[in-house]
Design an enzyme around this catalytic site. Structure first.
Site, mmCIF file in Angstrom:
data_model
loop_
_atom_site.group_PDB
_atom_site.id
_atom_site.type_symbol
_atom_site.label_atom_id
_atom_site.label_comp_id
_atom_site.label_asym_id
_atom_site.label_seq_id
_atom_site.Cartn_x
_atom_site.Cartn_y
_atom_site.Cartn_z
ATOM 1 N N THR A 25 -4.108 -2.498 -2.851
ATOM 2 C CA THR A 25 -3.935 -2.692 -1.413
ATOM 3 C C THR A 25 -4.315 -4.121 -1.045
ATOM 4 O O THR A 25 -5.394 -4.583 -1.392
ATOM 5 C CB THR A 25 -4.789 -1.660 -0.648
ATOM 6 O OG1 THR A 25 -4.182 -0.382 -0.848
ATOM 7 C CG2 THR A 25 -4.852 -1.959 0.838
ATOM 8 N N ASN A 238 -13.722 7.291 -0.913
ATOM 9 C CA ASN A 238 -13.341 7.970 0.327
ATOM 10 C C ASN A 238 -13.918 9.378 0.438
ATOM 11 O O ASN A 238 -13.289 10.290 0.967
ATOM 12 C CB ASN A 238 -11.814 7.991 0.487
ATOM 13 C CG ASN A 238 -11.269 6.595 0.683
ATOM 14 O OD1 ASN A 238 -11.780 5.853 1.522
ATOM 15 N ND2 ASN A 238 -10.279 6.215 -0.104
HETATM 16 C C1 8OZ Z 1 -8.639 -0.399 -1.138
HETATM 17 C C2 8OZ Z 1 -8.523 -0.569 0.230
HETATM 18 C C3 8OZ Z 1 -7.690 0.240 0.947
HETATM 19 C C4 8OZ Z 1 -6.942 1.222 0.299
HETATM 20 C C5 8OZ Z 1 -6.814 3.253 -2.877
HETATM 21 C C6 8OZ Z 1 -4.999 2.684 -1.425
HETATM 22 O O1 8OZ Z 1 -8.022 3.209 -3.108
HETATM 23 C C7 8OZ Z 1 -6.254 2.444 -1.771
HETATM 24 C C8 8OZ Z 1 -7.048 1.401 -1.073
HETATM 25 C C9 8OZ Z 1 -7.909 0.578 -1.783
HETATM 26 O O2 8OZ Z 1 -6.059 3.956 -3.537
#
Ligand code: 8OZ
Length: 368
Positions: A25, A238
Site C-alpha cells: 500500500t 488490524n
Molecule cells: C499498510 C497500510 C495500509 C494497508 C495490508 C493493505 O496490510 C494493507 C495495508 C498495509 O494488507
C-alpha cells in the site's frame, strides 16, 4: 534443485523467475484513480517473475484508507490499463490484489458516511489513514455494523465483477484475493472478529464460507489458473485473532485445492514484523502438506522478511515463489541485485504512505 532465478509455471502464468513483488500500500492514488507515476513505479520493477499490485478496493464500501486505488469505476479501470500496458511493455506480468477492508475503515470513506461493514459489530483496535489538512493522519477505525446474510451474495458478486473487469478491461494477467491482514475475508475467518450465529459464523466451515464463495465466483469468472489468494494465519495486523488457526487454515487450503489456483500466498508471522510469534505458533510446513495432500497444484508463495539467502533456502525447501516487500520497494532491480549479490538500497519509511515520486520512483538501479 531450483533457484530463485529459474522460471516457473503458476497456473496459467508462465513466470520468468521466482521473485515476486509483494502487494504494498503506497497511498498515491488520489480519488482512488491509478496515476501515470504508478505505471512508472510498477514498470521499474517488471523484471520480477510476478508483480502483485497494492491492495485495490472492489467497491467504495471496500475502501478503508485515503488515496488507495479502486477497481470499480471507469477512470480507475483506465488508470490501471495504463499500468498494465507499461508493465507488459517492459516484459513483466502483473496481477491486482482485490480488497474489501470490512471493519478497517472510517465513516468518512464509506458511501453516505455509513458505518463500515463487518461479520459482527465489533470495532477493530486499529487505525486507518485519512487525509487531514492535506496531510496523512492516523485515525481510530469507526464502529462497524454486522452484515445481514442477504447482503453477502452482493459482496461475492462485487468481487467477481472486479475480477472480470481486472482481466478483461484493465489487462491484468490475473487477480489475487486479499484474504489476509484482518480485512473482510480474514474477519469472517477468525473467531476474534466473527461471532455470527448464522451459516457464516461458528464452525470452521461456516467462518470459511464467504472466502470460499468468493474464490469459487472469481475462479468461475477468470479461471483458477489466473487466481491467487493471500492468507495470514497468525498475523496480529488490524486486530486479527483466531483461537485455533491451524485447523482453520488447513481446512481452507484443502478446500482451495479443488479450484486449481495459480498460487497460494502465505504471510508467515506478523505482517511486516517478526516471522515467529511465540504466543501464536503455527506449522507452515503442515499447511503446505495439507494443500498438496488434497491435490493442490498451485505455486506455494511465501512472504515476510525474506532476504536473498533465506529466500534461496525456502526455494530449496520446496517453496515455489518468494514475495519481497520493503526490499523490492527500495530496489527496483531487485532481481538483478540478488543475482549479482549486490548491495541493496535501504527503504525510507517516511515515504512509504502518500506523497509523490520521492521514495517511490527515485530509488536508483545499479549502474550497468
Ligand atoms: C499498510 C497500510 C495500509 C494497508 C495490508 C493493505 O496490510 C494493507 C495495508 C498495509 O494488507
Amino acid at each position: 534443485m531450483y533457484t530463485l532465478f529459474d522460471p516457473i509455471q503458476a497456473g496459467d502464468l508462465r513466470l520468468a523467475n521466482r521473485i515476486v513483488l509483494a502487494p504494498l500500500t503506497r497511498n498515491r492514488a488520489p480519488d482512488a484513480i491509478p496515476t501515470p507515476l504508478m505505471a512508472e513505479y510498477y514498470a521499474q520493477r517488471a523484471s520480477a517473475g510476478l508483480l502483485i499490485t497494492e491492495a485495490t478496493a472492489i467497491s467504495q464500501q471496500g475502501q478503508g484508507y485515503a488515496d488507495v486505488p479502486g477497481l470499480y469505476g471507469t477512470e480507475q479501470l483506465d488508470g490501471w490499463k495504463r499500468v498494465t500496458e507499461s508493465v507488459h511493455d517492459a516484459g513483466g506480468k502483473i496481477i491486482v490484489q482485490l480488497w474489501h477492508v470490512g471493519r478497517v475503515s472510517h465513516t468518512e470513506l464509506q458511501p453516505g458516511g455509513a458505518p463500515p461493514v463487518a461479520p459482527s459489530a465489533i470495532t477493530a483496535k486499529t487505525k486507518t489513514v485519512l487525509i487531514r489538512h492535506g496531510v496523512p493522519a492516523f485515525v481510530e477505525t469507526s464502529a462497524p455494523r454486522a452484515l445481514d446474510a442477504d447482503e453477502l451474495p452482493g459482496i461475492v458478486h462485487t468481487y467477481q465483477a472486479a475480477a472480470r473487469n481486472a482481466v478483461e478491461t484493465a489487462g491484468f494477467d490475473g487477480v489475487e484475493i486479499h484474504g489476509a491482514n484482518g480485512y473482510l475475508l480474514d474477519q469472517f475467518l477468525k473467531s476474534g472478529s466473527n461471532q455470527r450465529t448464522d451459516d457464516y459464523g461458528g464452525s470452521i466451515e461456516n467462518r470459511a464460507r464467504l472466502l470460499l464463495e468468493v474464490m469459487r465466483a472469481v475462479t468461475g469468472a477468470v479461471g483458477g489458473g489466473r487466481t491467487g489468494i493471500r492468507l495470514s494465519p497468525v498475523t496480529p495486523a488490524n486486530d486479527a485473532f483466531d483461537a485455533d488457526p491451524q485447523p482453520l487454515f488447513e481446512y481452507v487450503v484443502r478446500q482451495l485445492a479443488t479450484l486449481h489456483l495459480a498460487y497460494i500466498h502465505i504471510i508467515e508471522g506478523a505482517t511486516g514484523g517478526p516471522r515467529e510469534l511465540p504466543e501464536r505458533p503455527f506449522d507452515y510446513a503442515a499447511l503446505k502438506t495439507a494443500y498438496r495432500t488434497a491435490g493442490g497444484k498451485g505455486a506455494w508463495m511465501v512472504n515476510n522478511g525474506y532476504d536473498g539467502k533465506l529466500a534461496e533456502k525456502a526455494i530449496a525447501n520446496g517453496a515455489d515463489l518468494v514475495a519481497f516487500g520493503k526490499t523490492f520497494l527500495a530496489n527496483p532491480d531487485l532481481v538483478e541485485r540478488l543475482r549479482r549479490n549486490a548491495p541493496l538500497n535501504v527503504p525510507d519509511k517516511t515515504t512509504f504512505y502518500g506523497g509523490g515520486a520521492r521514495g517511490y520512483t527515485d530509488y536508483p538501479a545499479l549502474s550497468k
